[in-house]
Design an enzyme around this catalytic site. Structure first.
Site, PDB file in Angstrom:
ATOM      1  CB  THR A 123     -48.401 -86.709 -59.981  1.00 38.20           C
ATOM      2  OG1 THR A 123     -48.562 -85.365 -60.444  1.00 38.20           O
ATOM      3  CG2 THR A 123     -49.225 -86.914 -58.722  1.00 38.20           C
ATOM      4  CG  HIS A 128     -42.066 -94.565 -56.127  1.00 36.91           C
ATOM      5  ND1 HIS A 128     -42.455 -95.881 -56.151  1.00 36.91           N
ATOM      6  CD2 HIS A 128     -40.706 -94.569 -56.017  1.00 36.91           C
ATOM      7  CE1 HIS A 128     -41.373 -96.651 -56.050  1.00 36.91           C
ATOM      8  NE2 HIS A 128     -40.303 -95.885 -55.970  1.00 36.91           N
ATOM      9  CD  GLU A 129     -38.297 -91.615 -55.420  1.00 37.35           C
ATOM     10  OE1 GLU A 129     -37.594 -91.938 -54.438  1.00 37.35           O
ATOM     11  OE2 GLU A 129     -38.326 -92.304 -56.467  1.00 37.35           O
ATOM     12  CG  HIS A 132     -38.735 -94.960 -51.494  1.00 37.56           C
ATOM     13  ND1 HIS A 132     -39.015 -96.316 -51.463  1.00 37.56           N
ATOM     14  CD2 HIS A 132     -38.405 -94.678 -52.783  1.00 37.56           C
ATOM     15  CE1 HIS A 132     -38.859 -96.836 -52.666  1.00 37.56           C
ATOM     16  NE2 HIS A 132     -38.491 -95.858 -53.503  1.00 37.56           N
ATOM     17  CG  ASP A 138     -38.101 -99.294 -55.109  1.00 38.12           C
ATOM     18  OD1 ASP A 138     -38.969 -98.428 -55.282  1.00 38.12           O
ATOM     19  OD2 ASP A 138     -36.881 -99.055 -55.147  1.00 38.12           O
TER      20      ASP A 138
END
Length: 193
Positions: A123, A128-129, A132, A138
């Site tokens: 998850t 996180h992706e 982006h 990052d």
């Protein structure tokens, strides 16, 4: 009629006009204006049809972003329709195109099993992706409280919620007029440690 009477009558008439003008400007905002403000939310569709095994992690990552920002809404694309965020499962490290993605444009998210095999939380990886795709780079190295610190927070970190700074950046990106014109960066960020 004496001049004083004319002046009093003129002053009274002016006061009446100004009073009525003040009343007119204090009218409530029409419902159509309120609807226009709600319509300003940017809706981005995602396609996870090629991300078998990641469905619940993706749903949780999407729910996290939708609960924490109001200027952009992530929704699942109808089968066979176009999507701004294409999500696929891979055997490598997670990676994504750095956004911010805009309606009608497209970015790619790869959810890599190599990170899961090493103990990272699915998850957190998905959220996180998606970060982006929404334009966040990052922030490595970083603490677990920063979603965009990614793998640098370690395998024990399960935080899938953007912090105040991350939320603010995405909120600002999707509400500003300049942000609306900004194209996706196009750079692919690989999230290997």
């Amino acid at each position: 009629m004496p001049l004083g009477t004319w002046l009093r009558a003129g002053t009274s008439a002016a006061a009446l006009v100004l009073g009525m003008a003040g009343t007119a400007t204090a009218a409530p905002v029409p419902a159509s204006t309120a609807s226009a403000a709600q319509a300003a939310v940017v809706t981005l569709r995602y396609d996870d049809s090629r991300a078998a095994g990641w469905e619940s992690a993706i749903a949780a990552g999407v729910a996290s972003w939708n609960a924490n920002v109001s200027s952009v809404r992530l929704v699942e694309a109808a089968p066979g329709s176009a999507a701004e965020i294409v999500i696929v499962a891979t055997t490598g490290w997670p990676q994504a195109t750095l956004g911010p993605v805009r309606p009608g444009r497209q970015v790619r998210v790869e959810l890599g099993s190599q990170a899961v095999d090493q103990g990272y939380n699915k998850t957190r990886i998905a959220a996180h992706e998606l970060g982006h795709s929404l334009g966040l780079p990052d922030t490595k190295p970083g603490p677990c409280s920063q979603l965009m610190s990614g793998s640098s927070a370690g395998t024990a970190c399960t935080n899938a919620t953007p912090n105040t700074t991350e939320r603010s950046r995405v909120q600002s990106t999707y509400t500003s007029a300049l942000g609306a014109l900004a194209p996706a960066n196009g750079r692919t960020l690989v999230d290997a440690p």
